[in-house]
Enzyme design. Structure first.
Site, PDB file in Angstrom:
ATOM      1  CE1 TYR A 185      85.056  53.933 -11.939  1.00 55.62           C
ATOM      2  CE2 TYR A 185      82.233  53.933 -11.074  1.00 55.62           C
ATOM      3  CZ  TYR A 185      83.093  53.190 -11.081  1.00 55.62           C
ATOM      4  OH  TYR A 185      84.118  52.097 -10.799  1.00 55.62           O
ATOM      5  CE  LYS A 192      85.189  50.255 -13.961  1.00 51.08           C
ATOM      6  NZ  LYS A 192      86.541  49.551 -14.076  1.00 51.08           N
TER       7      LYS A 192
HETATM    8  N1  LIG Z   1      84.943  49.886  -4.958  1.00 46.53           N
HETATM    9  C1  LIG Z   1      83.775  49.751  -5.591  1.00 46.53           C
HETATM   10  O1  LIG Z   1      82.425  49.735  -4.916  1.00 46.53           O
HETATM   11  C2  LIG Z   1      83.641  49.303  -7.174  1.00 46.53           C
HETATM   12  C3  LIG Z   1      84.779  49.264  -7.161  1.00 46.53           C
HETATM   13  N2  LIG Z   1      84.927  48.797  -8.817  1.00 46.53           N
HETATM   14  C4  LIG Z   1      85.810  48.331  -9.763  1.00 46.53           C
HETATM   15  O2  LIG Z   1      86.745  47.878  -9.547  1.00 46.53           O
HETATM   16  C5  LIG Z   1      88.523  47.761  -9.870  1.00 46.53           C
HETATM   17  C6  LIG Z   1      89.364  48.668  -8.219  1.00 46.53           C
HETATM   18  O3  LIG Z   1      88.655  49.614  -7.534  1.00 46.53           O
HETATM   19  P1  LIG Z   1      89.059  50.459  -5.954  1.00 46.53           P
HETATM   20  O4  LIG Z   1      89.992  48.938  -5.766  1.00 46.53           O
HETATM   21  O5  LIG Z   1      88.200  50.251  -5.200  1.00 46.53           O
HETATM   22  O6  LIG Z   1      89.512  51.032  -6.211  1.00 46.53           O
HETATM   23  P2  LIG Z   1      90.833  51.846  -5.919  1.00 46.53           P
HETATM   24  O7  LIG Z   1      91.023  53.312  -6.235  1.00 46.53           O
HETATM   25  O8  LIG Z   1      91.610  51.641  -4.341  1.00 46.53           O
HETATM   26  O9  LIG Z   1      92.313  50.889  -6.536  1.00 46.53           O
HETATM   27  C7  LIG Z   1      92.463  51.445  -8.233  1.00 46.53           C
HETATM   28  C8  LIG Z   1      94.024  50.974  -8.238  1.00 46.53           C
HETATM   29  O10 LIG Z   1      93.890  51.035  -9.574  1.00 46.53           O
HETATM   30  C9  LIG Z   1      95.468  52.134  -9.396  1.00 46.53           C
HETATM   31  N3  LIG Z   1      95.954  53.176 -10.081  1.00 46.53           N
HETATM   32  C10 LIG Z   1      94.878  54.897 -11.221  1.00 46.53           C
HETATM   33  N4  LIG Z   1      94.523  54.995 -12.301  1.00 46.53           N
HETATM   34  C11 LIG Z   1      95.831  53.801 -12.433  1.00 46.53           C
HETATM   35  C12 LIG Z   1      97.059  54.403 -13.486  1.00 46.53           C
HETATM   36  N5  LIG Z   1      96.570  54.999 -14.459  1.00 46.53           N
HETATM   37  N6  LIG Z   1      98.104  52.976 -13.546  1.00 46.53           N
HETATM   38  C13 LIG Z   1      97.926  52.437 -13.059  1.00 46.53           C
HETATM   39  N7  LIG Z   1      97.281  52.201 -11.541  1.00 46.53           N
HETATM   40  C14 LIG Z   1      96.460  53.206 -11.564  1.00 46.53           C
HETATM   41  C15 LIG Z   1      95.488  53.351  -7.804  1.00 46.53           C
HETATM   42  O11 LIG Z   1      96.821  53.487  -7.153  1.00 46.53           O
HETATM   43  C16 LIG Z   1      94.497  52.093  -7.116  1.00 46.53           C
HETATM   44  O12 LIG Z   1      95.451  51.310  -6.753  1.00 46.53           O
HETATM   45  C17 LIG Z   1      87.885  49.577 -10.309  1.00 46.53           C
HETATM   46  O13 LIG Z   1      88.458  49.136 -12.172  1.00 46.53           O
HETATM   47  C18 LIG Z   1      86.508  50.022  -9.897  1.00 46.53           C
HETATM   48  O14 LIG Z   1      85.720  50.939 -11.397  1.00 46.53           O
HETATM   49  C19 LIG Z   1      83.656  48.568  -9.522  1.00 46.53           C
HETATM   50  C20 LIG Z   1      82.455  48.608  -8.766  1.00 46.53           C
HETATM   51  C21 LIG Z   1      82.825  48.685  -7.344  1.00 46.53           C
HETATM   52  C1  LIG Z   2      74.718  60.901   2.060  1.00 45.48           C
HETATM   53  C2  LIG Z   2      74.536  60.375   0.836  1.00 45.48           C
HETATM   54  C3  LIG Z   2      73.592  60.575   0.736  1.00 45.48           C
HETATM   55  C4  LIG Z   2      74.749  59.389   1.022  1.00 45.48           C
HETATM   56  C5  LIG Z   2      76.306  59.216   0.249  1.00 45.48           C
HETATM   57  C6  LIG Z   2      76.043  57.221  -0.637  1.00 45.48           C
HETATM   58  C7  LIG Z   2      77.727  57.613  -2.195  1.00 45.48           C
HETATM   59  C8  LIG Z   2      79.277  57.879  -1.369  1.00 45.48           C
HETATM   60  C9  LIG Z   2      77.469  56.145  -2.052  1.00 45.48           C
HETATM   61  C10 LIG Z   2      76.694  55.240  -2.604  1.00 45.48           C
HETATM   62  C11 LIG Z   2      76.143  54.154  -3.441  1.00 45.48           C
HETATM   63  C12 LIG Z   2      78.084  53.828  -3.390  1.00 45.48           C
HETATM   64  C13 LIG Z   2      78.342  53.901  -5.568  1.00 45.48           C
HETATM   65  C14 LIG Z   2      77.871  52.952  -5.154  1.00 45.48           C
HETATM   66  O1  LIG Z   2      78.384  51.756  -3.782  1.00 45.48           O
HETATM   67  C15 LIG Z   2      78.531  52.249  -6.333  1.00 45.48           C
HETATM   68  C16 LIG Z   2      79.300  51.929  -7.114  1.00 45.48           C
HETATM   69  C17 LIG Z   2      80.942  51.690  -7.633  1.00 45.48           C
HETATM   70  C18 LIG Z   2      81.670  51.290  -7.951  1.00 45.48           C
HETATM   71  O2  LIG Z   2      81.915  51.086  -9.116  1.00 45.48           O
HETATM   72  C19 LIG Z   2      82.347  52.338  -7.508  1.00 45.48           C
HETATM   73  C20 LIG Z   2      81.545  53.161  -6.466  1.00 45.48           C
HETATM   74  C21 LIG Z   2      80.220  54.248  -6.169  1.00 45.48           C
HETATM   75  C22 LIG Z   2      80.341  54.173  -7.317  1.00 45.48           C
HETATM   76  C23 LIG Z   2      79.869  54.071  -4.623  1.00 45.48           C
HETATM   77  C24 LIG Z   2      80.259  55.182  -4.535  1.00 45.48           C
HETATM   78  C25 LIG Z   2      80.098  55.898  -3.208  1.00 45.48           C
HETATM   79  C26 LIG Z   2      78.082  56.007  -3.166  1.00 45.48           C
HETATM   80  C27 LIG Z   2      77.886  56.785  -3.967  1.00 45.48           C
END
Ligand SMILES: NC(=O)C1=CN([C@@H]2O[C@H](COP(=O)(O)OP(=O)(O)OC[C@H]3O[C@@H](n4cnc5c(N)ncnc54)[C@H](O)[C@@H]3O)[C@@H](O)[C@H]2O)C=CC1
Ligand SMILES: CC(C)CCC[C@@H](C)[C@H]1CC[C@H]2[C@@H]3[C@H](O)CC4=CC(=O)CC[C@]4(C)[C@H]3CC[C@]12C
Length: 369
Positions: free
Chosen positions: A159, A163
């Protein structure tokens, strides 16, 4: 303030617009981008909530599509002024294969860039991640760092590797000539751990706590700081970046920005308790019962079980060597680059973000009964 219909002239495309972050970006654009004429929402799985958005002044076009399919992406991008590329496969639990993660996150991003170049779209905002920087596999802390803080980024997991590759593609594409002869302008936003309404892992922790009789057991020392940012502020930052890219192309083009707000620096678990506590859960100090070496062992055992059981079924628990390493390594950001470059200040205060998230967890609780 309501804008006259003539002021509406821009077409935006949000990939991944039905995901956790994507939905907030879509709603934020509708609320806060007065120049919006049409909003295209592109996702593998379209949400039913999109229907209710179709009655407003902006034309909302739902496009079911796959970013790995270049022709589907090109058709969606054609005629758009701005692309906000949030679609991605977020998997640190071993649910998807490394090849699939690469296909969606790297090839999908290549397809978006090529579609912009071929069709003449000039502005691309990419949702990157803090994981592009770290934590690294050596467990080096990143303590309140900014975009220029030196850090040894070493990626062993598919992952963060995907990214990082995708982010580089987006940054390298800045300045490429698009159809019509003008340059492409790109930037990448790097959220830390996003929280807020719709956060699946928060929901999982909540349900786990309920199953354990209202308790969660501390696994990570409280001294480890983990960066978190409210989803509404991440969405707002995307909207602002997209809006300002044209006016500030020379400054913003090819730049990366951490996403930040006023959320406090805390350990992952203590931070979650800010929301789960008011919903009736408590964090039990169990670190003497479950020492770190035991967690390492359990994480390794989970990885082994995942591998052994793969032919039979998917075993993908939250705890694995990678998630344990991320959760136990300090990674926090402190920066004002987005404010300096495009005037970002968080739209939601910490109090607001906290209240909204608590209300959402309580609603999840209500619907679980
Ligand atoms: N959740 C987090 O803490 C973080 C997320 N991100 C980034 O933010 C973005 C959004 O993440 P989230 O909303 O958390 O994830 P999410 O899984 O809720 O949203 C991702 C969306 O992309 C769509 N998707 C996946 N594969 C696809 C494909 N082949 N074609 C079209 N659509 C597709 C999914 O259906 C989903 O709606 C991602 O790029 C992720 O890497 C970055 C930092 C932290
Ligand atoms: C029981 C364990 C010791 C605790 C598990 C916690 C984990 C599931 C999560 C702790 C940190 C999270 C990640 C972090 O916030 C950074 C992220 C950035 C992204 O772009 C995607 C999600 C994630 C990797 C996030 C995923 C869950 C954790 C690993």
């Amino acid at each position: 303030m309501a804008e006259s219909p003539e002021a509406r002239k821009l077409v935006y495309l949000v990939t991944g617009g039905c995901g956790f972050l994507g939905e907030h970006v879509v709603r934020m654009l509708l609320q806060r981008e007065p120049q919006l004429l049409e909003l295209r929402v592109f996702d593998l799985h379209l949400g039913p909530w999109l229907e209710e958005l179709k009655t407003g002044p902006v034309q909302v076009t739902a496009i079911q599509g796959d970013v790995t399919q270049a022709h589907e992406v090109a058709a969606a991008v054609a005629g758009a002024h701005v692309v906000v590329h949030t679609a991605g496969l977020v998997d640190v639990f071993g649910r998807a294969s490394p090849e699939t993660i690469y296909e969606v996150n790297v090839q999908g991003t290549k397809n978006v860039i090529e579609a912009c170049v071929q069709t003449g779209t000039r502005f691309l905002v990419y949702t990157s991640s803090m994981e592009v920087v770290g934590p690294n596999i050596k467990g080096h802390p990143f303590y309140r760092g900014n975009e220029d803080t030196p850090y040894e980024a070493v990626h062993s997991h598919p992952y963060p590797r995907s990214k990082a590759q995708a982010e580089q593609l987006v940054l390298d594409a800045n300045g490429r000539e698009v159809r019509g002869g003008l340059p492409l302008v790109t930037c990448a936003l790097r959220p830390t751990g996003i929280y807020g309404e719709g956060h699946q892992i928060m929901r999982d922790f909540y349900h786990q706590g309920l199953r354990l009789g209202g308790r969660l057991f501390r696994a990570i020392p409280a001294s480890v700081e983990h960066g978190r940012v409210y989803v509404g502020n991440v969405a707002w930052m995307h909207v602002l970046a997209a809006r300002e890219l044209e006016q500030r192309a020379a400054l913003m083009g090819g730049q990366v920005y951490f996403c930040y707000d006023d959320s406090p620096y805390k350990s992952y678990e203590d931070f979650n308790m800010e929301f789960l506590g008011p919903c009736g859960l408590r964090l039990v100090e169990s670190r003497l019962l479950v020492p770190y070496w035991l967690l390492v062992l359990l994480a390794a055992l989970n990885a082994l079980l995942q591998w052994l059981l793969r032919p039979l079924f998917l075993y993908a628990p939250l705890l694995n060597p990678y998630t344990l390493a991320v959760a136990s390594t300090t990674f926090t950001v402190s920066t004002d680059k987005a404010q300096r470059h495009f005037g970002y200040v968080p739209l939601f205060s910490w109090e607001d973000s906290r209240t909204r998230t608590i209300r959402w967890v309580q609603a999840v609780e209500g619907s679980a009964r």
